[in-house]
Design an enzyme around this catalytic site. Structure first.
Site, PDB file in Angstrom:
ATOM      1  N   GLY A  63       0.839  -1.201   0.000  1.00  0.00           N
ATOM      2  CA  GLY A  63       0.000   0.000   0.000  1.00  0.00           C
ATOM      3  C   GLY A  63       0.865   1.238   0.000  1.00  0.00           C
ATOM      4  O   GLY A  63       2.059   1.168   0.298  1.00  0.00           O
ATOM      5  N   CYS A  90       5.234  -6.282   1.567  1.00  0.00           N
ATOM      6  CA  CYS A  90       5.603  -4.863   1.479  1.00  0.00           C
ATOM      7  C   CYS A  90       4.989  -4.070   2.651  1.00  0.00           C
ATOM      8  O   CYS A  90       5.363  -4.291   3.796  1.00  0.00           O
ATOM      9  CB  CYS A  90       5.198  -4.318   0.106  1.00  0.00           C
ATOM     10  SG  CYS A  90       5.960  -2.755  -0.277  1.00  0.00           S
ATOM     11  N   TYR A  91       3.995  -3.217   2.393  1.00  0.00           N
ATOM     12  CA  TYR A  91       3.374  -2.472   3.501  1.00  0.00           C
ATOM     13  C   TYR A  91       2.785  -3.437   4.534  1.00  0.00           C
ATOM     14  O   TYR A  91       2.801  -3.163   5.739  1.00  0.00           O
ATOM     15  CB  TYR A  91       2.265  -1.559   2.958  1.00  0.00           C
ATOM     16  CG  TYR A  91       1.636  -0.669   4.004  1.00  0.00           C
ATOM     17  CD1 TYR A  91       2.245   0.513   4.383  1.00  0.00           C
ATOM     18  CD2 TYR A  91       0.439  -1.032   4.633  1.00  0.00           C
ATOM     19  CE1 TYR A  91       1.675   1.333   5.359  1.00  0.00           C
ATOM     20  CE2 TYR A  91      -0.139  -0.227   5.599  1.00  0.00           C
ATOM     21  CZ  TYR A  91       0.488   0.961   5.951  1.00  0.00           C
ATOM     22  OH  TYR A  91      -0.071   1.760   6.919  1.00  0.00           O
ATOM     23  N   HIS A 176       7.521  -8.265  -3.957  1.00  0.00           N
ATOM     24  CA  HIS A 176       6.168  -8.600  -4.444  1.00  0.00           C
ATOM     25  C   HIS A 176       6.172  -9.935  -5.196  1.00  0.00           C
ATOM     26  O   HIS A 176       6.485  -9.960  -6.389  1.00  0.00           O
ATOM     27  CB  HIS A 176       5.664  -7.486  -5.371  1.00  0.00           C
ATOM     28  CG  HIS A 176       5.349  -6.231  -4.631  1.00  0.00           C
ATOM     29  ND1 HIS A 176       4.107  -5.976  -4.089  1.00  0.00           N
ATOM     30  CD2 HIS A 176       6.130  -5.183  -4.304  1.00  0.00           C
ATOM     31  CE1 HIS A 176       4.126  -4.812  -3.466  1.00  0.00           C
ATOM     32  NE2 HIS A 176       5.339  -4.297  -3.579  1.00  0.00           N
ATOM     33  N   GLU A 178       3.670 -11.525  -6.244  1.00  0.00           N
ATOM     34  CA  GLU A 178       2.529 -11.595  -7.169  1.00  0.00           C
ATOM     35  C   GLU A 178       2.865 -11.052  -8.558  1.00  0.00           C
ATOM     36  O   GLU A 178       2.119 -11.267  -9.513  1.00  0.00           O
ATOM     37  CB  GLU A 178       1.328 -10.835  -6.577  1.00  0.00           C
ATOM     38  CG  GLU A 178       1.451  -9.311  -6.471  1.00  0.00           C
ATOM     39  CD  GLU A 178       2.195  -8.824  -5.225  1.00  0.00           C
ATOM     40  OE1 GLU A 178       2.954  -9.612  -4.640  1.00  0.00           O
ATOM     41  OE2 GLU A 178       2.038  -7.641  -4.870  1.00  0.00           O
ATOM     42  N   SER A 230     -26.906 -11.704 -23.197  1.00  0.00           N
ATOM     43  CA  SER A 230     -26.493 -10.672 -24.153  1.00  0.00           C
ATOM     44  C   SER A 230     -25.642 -11.280 -25.251  1.00  0.00           C
ATOM     45  O   SER A 230     -25.357 -10.626 -26.249  1.00  0.00           O
ATOM     46  CB  SER A 230     -25.664  -9.631 -23.413  1.00  0.00           C
ATOM     47  OG  SER A 230     -24.465 -10.251 -22.940  1.00  0.00           O
ATOM     48  N   GLY A 232     -22.637 -12.227 -24.421  1.00  0.00           N
ATOM     49  CA  GLY A 232     -21.307 -12.103 -23.833  1.00  0.00           C
ATOM     50  C   GLY A 232     -20.992 -13.316 -22.976  1.00  0.00           C
ATOM     51  O   GLY A 232     -21.904 -14.075 -22.604  1.00  0.00           O
ATOM     52  N   ASP A 234     -20.102 -13.615 -19.859  1.00  0.00           N
ATOM     53  CA  ASP A 234     -20.598 -13.636 -18.472  1.00  0.00           C
ATOM     54  C   ASP A 234     -22.044 -14.154 -18.401  1.00  0.00           C
ATOM     55  O   ASP A 234     -22.355 -15.068 -17.628  1.00  0.00           O
ATOM     56  CB  ASP A 234     -20.543 -12.240 -17.837  1.00  0.00           C
ATOM     57  CG  ASP A 234     -19.200 -11.556 -18.053  1.00  0.00           C
ATOM     58  OD1 ASP A 234     -18.258 -12.252 -18.458  1.00  0.00           O
ATOM     59  OD2 ASP A 234     -19.113 -10.343 -17.824  1.00  0.00           O
ATOM     60  N   LYS A 375     -12.773 -13.018 -14.925  1.00  0.00           N
ATOM     61  CA  LYS A 375     -13.184 -13.405 -16.286  1.00  0.00           C
ATOM     62  C   LYS A 375     -12.523 -14.703 -16.770  1.00  0.00           C
ATOM     63  O   LYS A 375     -13.184 -15.571 -17.340  1.00  0.00           O
ATOM     64  CB  LYS A 375     -12.830 -12.250 -17.215  1.00  0.00           C
ATOM     65  CG  LYS A 375     -13.277 -12.378 -18.617  1.00  0.00           C
ATOM     66  CD  LYS A 375     -14.708 -11.966 -18.797  1.00  0.00           C
ATOM     67  CE  LYS A 375     -14.928 -10.770 -19.637  1.00  0.00           C
ATOM     68  NZ  LYS A 375     -16.247 -10.188 -19.481  1.00  0.00           N
TER      69      LYS A 375
END
Ligand code: XMP
Length: 519
Positions: A63, A90-91, A176, A178, A230, A232, A234, A375
């Site tokens: 952060g 980190c933070y 980090h 990630e 739609s 799409g 999702d 997604k």
């Protein structure tokens, strides 16, 4: 409005306390890549808000704050109550050390970018299967300068003595893991969640589908669920999941709002037929376009479209007497982005109508089975459910459709121009094998006419802007470097084949500072 989603209590979960790092979401994704469920939580959350989560590990994110500042966020008072392994990044590391009477200083070397880390010993489970030295990604101004006596040093870099420390099952790392630039980053996260927290890799699409099928069919009982599709990914995956769970009680509705791309309505309805999912079709073009008459403001357009959708649904449902639920394909980023937009500290950028714009007095209960998914996870679920690639690998298309790609007033004439230009763009993108490399590509019709010359005649016609972006999750995006020869072909085809357009421009802005859509 009651929202039904997959209850998290089912899964062994790692929660991520978000201290405002740009990487918090990435941590959540990395944990999930280990087939372990993760959820992002505000460190200010009350302990009672976590009752529904089966917490087996906690990660504190990085952060931007200075932990020595009295107003900066600290560790929550419930942090150690769960008696599960903890990893501060980190933070997050600095917050843990600060709380335990260690020291964090701003007058040591800051590090941004790559640094080589040296392990004191690679015997600790956090560094299992890692080399003794490897590159990590650093991004910090402050560093830990004194660790509490009972803490043990695990690794250092040249500029940062306390790059990794531990006390029992509480770990802190300054780098980090990630971020892709950290070598062994995935291994370290997997070591934390699978080895130290001892969570089995059970969070898979297969298990998710089976547990949601049970849950959805219990909750729905003999009632009916309306699922608006739609085309799409999702809403298609939501429909396929519900089709499997409640079959006869599912009513899939495809509303043609007149704001769709060329041939889109037919294509989508046919693909659902092929997937053996029954679809009801309503053509509401006239209602939508007339409700949007003379509307210019994009937020106003979104609200009108959201409200018109609901009123179309409501009049459609009058044909049935027991529709109690409305299913929606809301995803985790929508939820996070809406939470950020709702926060008093954040500026509102756009209302994405599948989360924010529903009328409060709506008569349905919501079912959002994908509310906790990203997604790419939804695509895996769709594949597992046997949906065709056409539906799974489609680029996203916004609910308000072409209405937010026509700048200014919407008319049938403008819709036709945009549809034809967009179709040509899509054709060339697909012909050049670019479709799957792009997050989205589309045309925008500007509210600008300019002078041109065609044959020996002066023209005064519209401008089409081409937008093509690469992105991981739409939170940020980079404009795509489409080869000049492809852009050239797109431009000449649009100006030659689409009546009413005499100029084509290419949008070379990223997000931020722009958004992906123009409105
Ligand atoms: P922006 O323009 O905010 O878009 O950078 C991020 C992603 O969201 C899509 N988008 C929407 N989707 N309703 C939707 O369902 C909306 O009102 C809406 N506005 C933007 C956009 O296409 C991109 O993928």
């Amino acid at each position: 409005m009651k929202i039904i989603n997959d209850s998290q209590k089912t899964y062994n979960t790692v929660i991520i306390l978000d201290y405002g790092s740009q990487y918090s979401k990435l941590i959540a994704r990395r944990v999930r890549e280990c087939n372990v469920y993760s959820e992002i939580i505000n460190p200010d959350a009350d302990k009672s808000e976590l009752d529904h989560i089966n917490i087996k590990g906690i990660i504190l994110s990085g952060g931007p704050s200075d932990i020595n500042n009295s107003s900066s966020p600290k560790i929550p008072d419930w942090l150690y109550d769960f008696k599960v392994p903890i990893l501060g990044i980190c933070y997050g590391l600095q917050a843990i050390i600060y709380n335990d009477d260690g020291k964090v200083s701003s007058d040591l070397n800051s590090e941004y970018g790559k640094a080589e880390i040296n392990l004191i010993s690679n015997k600790d489970p956090l560094f299992q299967n890692c080399d003794d030295n490897f590159n990590v990604w650093m991004s910090h101004g402050d560093s830990v300068s004194v660790i509490p006596e009972h803490y043990e040093l695990l690794a250092s870099t040249d500029s940062c003595k306390y790059a990794a420390v531990k006390f029992k099952n509480i770990y802190g790392i300054q780098f980090h893991p990630e971020v892709v630039h950290t070598q062994n980053g995935k291994q370290i996260i997997s070591n934390f969640v699978n080895v130290i927290c001892k969570i089995k890799p059970e969070w898979t699409s297969y298990n998710f589908i089976n547990s949601s099928i049970d849950k959805i069919s219990n909750q729905v009982g003999d009632n009916k669920v309306l699922c608006a599709i739609s085309g799409g990914v999702d809403s298609s995956v939501t429909a396929a999941l519900l089709n499997k769970a409640i079959n006869e009680n599912l009513i899939c509705l495809f509303v043609n709002n007149g704001l769709l791309r060329k041939n889109e309505a037919d294509e989508v309805v046919n693909k659902f037929k092929e997937a053996n999912i029954k679809v009801e079709y309503v053509d509401a073009t006239e209602i939508f376009v007339s409700n949007l008459n003379k509307v210019i403001d994009p937020e106003q357009k979104r609200k009108i479209i959201g409200n018109t959708f609901i009123s179309v649904f409501e009049s459609f449902t009058k044909k049935f007497d027991n529709i109690k639920f409305l299913a929606q394909g809301t995803l985790y980023p929508d939820v996070i982005e809406s939470a950020t937009n709702d926060s008093p500290n954040a500026a509102k950028i756009k209302t994405h109508h599948n989360v924010g714009g529903l009328p409060k007095d709506m008569n349905f209960e919501l079912i959002e089975p994908l509310r906790n998914h990203f997604k790419d996870e939804v695509r895996l679920i769709g594949k597992e459910l046997g949906l065709p690639d056409f539906l799974i690998n489609r680029q996203p298309f916004p609910g308000p459709g072409l209405a937010i790609r026509i700048i200014g007033e919407i008319t049938f004439e403008k819709l036709e121009i945009l549809r034809n230009a967009d179709w040509i763009l899509m054709d060339e993108i697909k012909n050049n094998d670019l479709y799957e490399q792009l997050w989205q590509n589309f045309a925008v019709l500007l509210d600008v006419q300019s002078v041109g010359v065609m044959g020996d005649h002066r023209t005064y016609e519209y401008t089409i802007a081409i937008r093509a972006v690469k992105s991981e999750d739409a939170m940020t995006a980079d404009w795509a470097r489409i080869p000049y020869n492809v852009l050239d072909k797109i431009s000449s085809r649009i100006t030659n084949e689409v009546q009413g357009v005499n100029r084509v421009v290419y949008d070379i802005t990223s997000k931020p500072p722009s958004t992906i859509e123009w409105e």
